[in-house]
Design a protein around this motif. Structure first.
Motif, short mmCIF file in Angstrom:
data_model
loop_
_atom_site.label_atom_id
_atom_site.label_comp_id
_atom_site.label_asym_id
_atom_site.label_seq_id
_atom_site.Cartn_x
_atom_site.Cartn_y
_atom_site.Cartn_z
N ASN B 82 -10.39 -11.04 3.46
CA ASN B 82 -9.51 -12.23 3.50
C ASN B 82 -8.14 -12.01 2.89
OD1 ASN B 82 -11.27 -13.94 4.72
ND2 ASN B 82 -12.24 -14.55 2.79
N CYS B 83 -7.82 -10.78 2.53
CA CYS B 83 -6.53 -10.56 1.88
C CYS B 83 -5.50 -10.16 2.94
CB CYS B 83 -6.66 -9.46 0.83
SG CYS B 83 -5.14 -9.18 -0.05
N ARG B 84 -4.35 -10.84 2.93
CA ARG B 84 -3.33 -10.54 3.94
C ARG B 84 -2.02 -10.26 3.22
NH1 ARG B 84 -2.26 -15.32 6.41
NH2 ARG B 84 -0.02 -15.23 6.10
N VAL B 85 -1.39 -9.15 3.58
CA VAL B 85 -0.11 -8.78 2.96
C VAL B 85 0.97 -8.87 4.02
CG1 VAL B 85 1.16 -6.98 1.75
CG2 VAL B 85 -1.31 -7.21 1.39
N ASP B 86 2.05 -9.61 3.73
CA ASP B 86 3.19 -9.68 4.64
C ASP B 86 4.41 -9.14 3.91
OD1 ASP B 86 1.89 -11.19 6.82
OD2 ASP B 86 1.70 -12.72 5.26
N GLY B 87 5.36 -8.69 4.69
CA GLY B 87 6.59 -8.18 4.09
C GLY B 87 6.74 -6.69 4.35
N VAL B 88 7.77 -6.13 3.77
CA VAL B 88 8.07 -4.73 4.02
C VAL B 88 8.06 -3.97 2.70
CG1 VAL B 88 9.84 -3.12 4.84
CG2 VAL B 88 9.47 -5.30 6.03
N LEU B 89 7.38 -2.81 2.70
CA LEU B 89 7.43 -1.91 1.55
C LEU B 89 8.00 -0.60 2.09
CD1 LEU B 89 3.98 -3.06 0.50
CD2 LEU B 89 5.75 -2.82 -1.24
N ASP B 90 9.29 -0.45 1.88
CA ASP B 90 10.01 0.65 2.52
C ASP B 90 10.02 1.87 1.60
OD1 ASP B 90 11.83 2.42 3.52
OD2 ASP B 90 13.35 0.93 4.00
N MET B 91 9.20 2.90 1.95
CA MET B 91 9.23 4.14 1.17
C MET B 91 9.99 5.17 1.99
SD MET B 91 6.35 6.24 -0.90
CE MET B 91 5.34 7.08 0.27
N GLU B 92 11.21 5.41 1.61
CA GLU B 92 12.08 6.40 2.28
C GLU B 92 12.07 6.22 3.79
OE1 GLU B 92 10.34 9.85 0.57
OE2 GLU B 92 11.71 9.84 -1.14
N GLY B 93 12.28 4.99 4.21
CA GLY B 93 12.42 4.73 5.64
C GLY B 93 11.13 4.40 6.36
N GLU B 94 9.98 4.50 5.65
CA GLU B 94 8.70 4.22 6.29
C GLU B 94 8.12 2.94 5.69
OE1 GLU B 94 5.21 7.27 7.58
OE2 GLU B 94 6.64 7.91 6.05
N ASP B 95 7.64 2.04 6.55
CA ASP B 95 7.07 0.81 6.02
C ASP B 95 5.60 1.02 5.67
OD1 ASP B 95 6.34 -1.69 5.31
OD2 ASP B 95 6.56 -2.58 7.31
N LEU B 96 5.30 0.95 4.37
CA LEU B 96 3.91 1.18 3.94
C LEU B 96 2.98 0.08 4.44
CD1 LEU B 96 4.45 2.23 0.21
CD2 LEU B 96 4.41 3.66 2.24
N ASN B 97 3.56 -1.09 4.72
CA ASN B 97 2.74 -2.22 5.14
C ASN B 97 2.56 -2.26 6.66
OD1 ASN B 97 1.16 -4.41 4.49
ND2 ASN B 97 2.83 -5.86 4.84
N ASP B 98 3.15 -1.27 7.34
CA ASP B 98 3.01 -1.21 8.79
C ASP B 98 1.59 -0.79 9.13
OD1 ASP B 98 2.99 -0.71 11.44
OD2 ASP B 98 4.72 0.65 11.45
N HIS B 99 0.86 -1.63 9.87
CA HIS B 99 -0.56 -1.34 10.06
C HIS B 99 -0.84 -0.20 11.02
CE1 HIS B 99 -2.87 -4.23 7.53
NE2 HIS B 99 -1.62 -4.46 7.24
N SER B 100 0.23 0.33 11.64
CA SER B 100 -0.01 1.53 12.45
C SER B 100 0.04 2.78 11.57
CB SER B 100 1.03 1.62 13.56
OG SER B 100 2.31 1.77 13.00
N LEU B 101 0.47 2.56 10.31
CA LEU B 101 0.50 3.70 9.38
C LEU B 101 -0.92 4.02 8.93
CD1 LEU B 101 2.57 5.41 7.59
CD2 LEU B 101 1.99 3.80 5.80
N ASP B 102 -1.25 5.31 8.93
CA ASP B 102 -2.61 5.71 8.55
C ASP B 102 -2.77 5.63 7.03
OD1 ASP B 102 -5.03 6.98 8.10
OD2 ASP B 102 -4.78 8.19 9.91
#
Lengths: 457, 275
Positions: B82-102
């Motif tokens: 039930n936990c949902r995270v929105d927003g952007v966590l930009d680590m050197e150009g990569e969004d950590l919160n992007d769900h396509s990120l492994d």
């Protein structure tokens, strides 16, 4: 009530003394309650132990004597006049294999038609001259199944014809009953199982040491028998039960463990999985006879699997064991501290790696215990087996799970209902002891494995 | 309390930000991060720049959302139902919160040390070797041994355990176990190390050792630490962020937060009026 009395003191009256008095007043009652609770618990345990003691005691007292059995050691004359058979055929160069098989078969048939009762009578007459004139009484002294033993001896080695061999033969069930005192000797003769002559012979032979109480190997090496109760054994039932247990292990344990892993670690929490969970818990409480009905309907009627076969029994018992295995496996997965899982995920393990490298190894002891207890439960289950025809009288050892077979608990049930009560009562208890021994061994194995694999964290 | 309530009704609360006297490069830039547990919003529009090669401390009373925010950086919130995270966590150009990120790759780059020391119930060697092994970093056995040794050395544990690498990690003392967990995190050569109250289960001596270790590690790693100890935040961190009821109230250089807090709530908390 006590609290209302305390209220003014708490509300601000500066009297710690009275507070102490109130507590002291209650103290005796509290201690009394505790003592009552402790003794009730102790009492419950003592009653439990006493009941188990009575159960085991009665089974042991009844069953242990059945492990020894009246056995006669006789000098058996393999008299060629009675055993009048040609030489065992050997494969001739001119014969085809089929012709040889046919010759062998007819030789065996002739062997089977030999009057073995006469052989026994002649042997008995050597120690009891009166036996020579009383064929019926003589034949009734020996378990009828022992004739097959003599036949098998000749078949294995035809050269013993014409010689005299010392053979130990199991005495008839009624002789055993008579000698063990399981029948009232004062009953009038028309209510006795042995003839007057046989009674005298039994006592005389027992005194002379010809009949002795020997360990009943028949119990473990023979299959069930109706015509020869004294040689009825558990071999077929043991093999059938072992087959079913193996099937349960192979079917229920992997499916149960995988289901538990999925439900516990990977399944989303939603209405469907809640429903599945509730139903698994319900299944664990379904009476086992219902599983028998299901097995009869699905495995036998629909899939056409054979009646009375260990394959069907094993599958039915697998279904019955599955909820136990799932519940135990889930509980042991849940008992693994989440910190271990987090640690694995934290260094970048995939959920599956975290599961198989860390959580599962820690949960294995609990899972093993659950699986073994489930299997032990399945081993002792009778009701579902009755519905799939395993209560049939099967006098053979199954060589595959597709063949007809008996099972230990069903064999107990059948023997319990046998009309030769005073012999089978002890036999039944002996079979129960065998079943309990297997179960206790399994539970001991469970405890051993749990201690062996248990790791602390 | 009332201040927050007022802000919630009148509009959004804007974090007070004080820049570093010396500009540091940003490692991760969090922008407008919201976290929901079911319908409840636990974290409200948090934006913060995490400086590279420095220690950033998250402080605040219990339940303020600092641990929740920390777990956004390596997506450990994914494991919570039930936990949902929105927003952007930009680590050197990569969004950590992007769900396509492994997440597996992410967690190799962003390591984590937990509140309670949680070594695997395996040998000390296996504890360290596990990460490199599953990621296939070690070329051969010798390399793996080298990784284990350097990780333990960096964690300052080598001298204490070099003779008993095959003994269970759970047999170490609490402080040693926590340093073992730090070594385990280091072994996969992360760029960022997250620490969730790493000393809360340790005695003062073990705490001092771990703090000393954090000071050394910041030369090479970006570290984010959640702590309940004000003095610890002062000792180990260069930047401090104060969280309150899911808001990031104030963030700035540690010295300025502790010596010259701008917000009343921050001041009350660090002076011990509440919390």
């Amino acid at each position: 009530m006590a609290s209302t009395a305390e209220t003014p003191a708490l509300a601000g009256a500066p009297s710690p003394r009275s507070n102490r008095d109130v507590v002291e007043q209650n103290l005796a009652r509290r201690h009394r309650n505790e003592a009552i609770f402790r003794f009730t618990g102790l009492g419950a345990i003592l009653v439990g132990i006493a009941l188990v003691g009575v159960l085991f005691g009665s089974i042991l007292i009844k069953g242990v004597p059945a492990f020894t059995q009246a056995t006669m050691t006789l000098e058996v004359d393999f008299d060629p006049e009675i055993i009048n058979i040609p030489e065992r055929p050997v494969l001739q160069a001119s014969q085809s294999v089929a012709e040889y098989e046919q010759a062998l078969l007819s030789w065996r048939r002739r062997l089977a038609f030999v009057n073995w009762n006469k052989v026994i009578q002649a042997s008995l007459a050597k120690v009891l001259p009166a036996a020579a004139d009383n064929a019926r009484d003589a034949a009734g002294m020996i378990a009828s199944g022992e004739r097959i033993k003599l036949r098998d001896m000749v078949e294995a080695d035809p050269s013993i014809v014409g010689t005299t061999q010392a053979v130990s033969l199991v005495a008839a069930a009624n002789v055993d009953v008579w000698l063990k005192g399981n029948i009232d000797r004062t009953l009038p003769q028309h209510m006795q199982q042995l003839s007057k002559l046989q009674q005298e012979w039994s006592d005389e032979l027992y005194q002379r040491g010809v009949i002795s109480m020997a360990f009943s190997t028949a119990l473990f090496t023979n299959v069930d028998s109706r015509s020869s109760p004294a040689t009825a054994g558990l071999l077929g039932a043991i093999v059938g039960s072992v087959m079913m247990m193996l099937i349960v292990l192979v079917v229920a344990v992997p499916i149960g463990v995988m289901a538990a892993i999925y439900l516990e670690e990977f399944a989303p929490k939603n209405r469907l999985t809640d429903l599945i969970e509730v139903n698994i818990n319900n299944l664990a409480a379904v009476p086992s006879i219902v599983f028998g009905l299901l097995g009869a309907a699905v495995f036998i009627n629909f899939l056409g699997l054979p009646l009375s076969a260990p394959i069907v029994g094993g599958l039915v018992l697998s279904l019955m064991t599955l909820p136990t295995v799932i519940i135990a496996s889930r509980a042991s997965l849940r008992a693994v501290p989440p910190s271990i899982r987090q640690a694995a995920l934290g260094v970048g393990a995939s959920p599956m790696q975290a599961m198989f490298h860390h959580t599962l190894p820690l949960a294995v002891p609990g899972m093993l215990t659950g699986a073994i207890i489930g299997v032990a439960q399945a081993l002792g289950e009778t009701a579902p087996l009755l519905l799939i025809g395993m209560n049939a009288f099967v006098a053979s050892v199954p060589s595959t799970p597709m063949e007809q077979s008996s099972a230990l608990p069903v064999q107990i049930y059948l023997w319990q209902g046998n009309e030769l009560r005073n012999f089978f009562e002890a036999r039944t208890s002996a079979a129960i002891i065998v079943l309990l021994a297997v179960m206790i061994t399994l539970n001991a194995l469970a405890i051993f494995l749990r201690n062996r694999f248990e790791r602390r964290w | 309390m009332s201040a927050v309530a007022a802000e919630a009704s009148t509009g959004r609360y804007e974090t007070i930000r004080i820049a570093d006297p010396v500009a540091r490069p940003t490692k991760i830039a969090a922008k407008e991060v919201y976290v929901h547990y079911g319908a409840k919003e636990a974290l409200h529009h948090v934006s913060i720049d995490i400086p590279a090669q420095a220690v950033t401390a998250f402080i605040g009373p219990s339940g303020c959302g600092k641990s929740t925010f920390l777990r956004c950086f390596n997506r450990m919130n994914d494991t919570i139902e039930n936990c949902r995270v929105d927003g952007v966590l930009d680590m050197e150009g990569e969004d950590l919160n992007d769900h396509s990120l492994d997440v597996v790759l992410l967690r190799a780059r962003v390591g984590m040390v937990f509140q309670k020391p949680n070594p695997f119930p395996k040998s000390i060697f296996e504890n360290i070797a596990y990460g490199p092994r599953i990621h296939g970093v070690a070329q051969d056995k010798a390399h793996l041994q080298e990784i284990v040794e350097t990780s333990l050395k960096k964690a300052g544990l080598w001298e204490e355990v070099k003779d008993r690498l095959n003994e269970p990690g759970t047999g170490l003392s609490g402080g040693q176990q926590q340093r073992l967990c730090i070594a385990r995190a280091i072994a996969v050569s992360p760029e960022v190390i997250l620490m969730d109250e790493p000393c809360s289960a340790l005695d003062p001596i073990a705490t001092a050792k771990v703090e000393e270790l954090i000071g050394e590690l910041r030369q090479n790693y970006t570290i984010i630490i959640v702590t309940h100890s004000m003095s610890q935040a002062q000792r180990v961190s260069q930047r401090t962020a104060y969280f309150h009821l899911g808001y990031l109230v104030e963030e700035g250089p540690t010295e300025s937060i502790f010596n010259n807090p701008q917000e009343k709530r921050t001041k009350d908390y660090i002076t011990g009026v509440f919390g």
